[in-house]
Design a protein around this motif. Structure first.
Motif, PDB file in Angstrom:
ATOM      1  N   UNK A 122     -62.188  14.644 -26.864  1.00 26.92           N
ATOM      2  CA  UNK A 122     -61.265  15.048 -25.806  1.00 26.92           C
ATOM      3  C   UNK A 122     -59.951  15.497 -26.412  1.00 26.92           C
ATOM      4  N   UNK A 123     -59.308  16.456 -25.775  1.00 29.55           N
ATOM      5  CA  UNK A 123     -58.023  16.916 -26.300  1.00 29.55           C
ATOM      6  C   UNK A 123     -56.952  15.846 -26.120  1.00 29.55           C
ATOM      7  N   UNK A 124     -57.087  15.023 -25.087  1.00 30.95           N
ATOM      8  CA  UNK A 124     -56.151  13.924 -24.842  1.00 30.95           C
ATOM      9  C   UNK A 124     -56.930  12.787 -24.197  1.00 30.95           C
ATOM     10  N   UNK A 125     -57.048  11.690 -24.900  1.00 34.10           N
ATOM     11  CA  UNK A 125     -57.833  10.557 -24.407  1.00 34.10           C
ATOM     12  C   UNK A 125     -57.239  10.021 -23.110  1.00 34.10           C
ATOM     13  N   UNK A 126     -55.919  10.043 -22.986  1.00 31.83           N
ATOM     14  CA  UNK A 126     -55.272   9.504 -21.789  1.00 31.83           C
ATOM     15  C   UNK A 126     -55.560  10.344 -20.550  1.00 31.83           C
ATOM     16  N   UNK A 127     -55.854  11.610 -20.728  1.00 29.85           N
ATOM     17  CA  UNK A 127     -56.116  12.492 -19.585  1.00 29.85           C
ATOM     18  C   UNK A 127     -57.625  12.636 -19.364  1.00 29.85           C
TER      19      UNK A 127
END
Length: 73
Positions: free
Chosen positions: A48-53
């Motif tokens: 994922x490009x951003x785990x939080x998103x």
């Protein structure tokens, strides 16, 4: 005009392939996202490009799917 943009981009791609970093450019696994990102993880395992998103939305979905599969047995 497009050749002035394409030529340097292709040179960068060729250099990245030779250096072995081209494989680290990946698409985000979230189908709704579609962002390309450079995987900086040590073992090249980022998805994922951003785990939080994107990861935050995908992980609970996968967990619920596994639980449904377990309960169906």
């Amino acid at each position: 005009m497009w050749r002035r943009v394409a030529a340097p981009a292709l040179v960068e791609v060729l250099q990245a392939q030779r250096a072995g970093t081209w494989q680290r450019l990946k698409p985000c696994r979230n189908d709704r996202c579609g962002t390309a990102f450079f995987d900086r993880s040590r073992n090249n395992s980022g998805v994922w490009h951003d785990v939080r998103v994107c990861g935050n939305a995908a992980n609970p979905r996968a967990c619920r799917a596994r639980r449904r599969a377990e309960n169906a047995l």
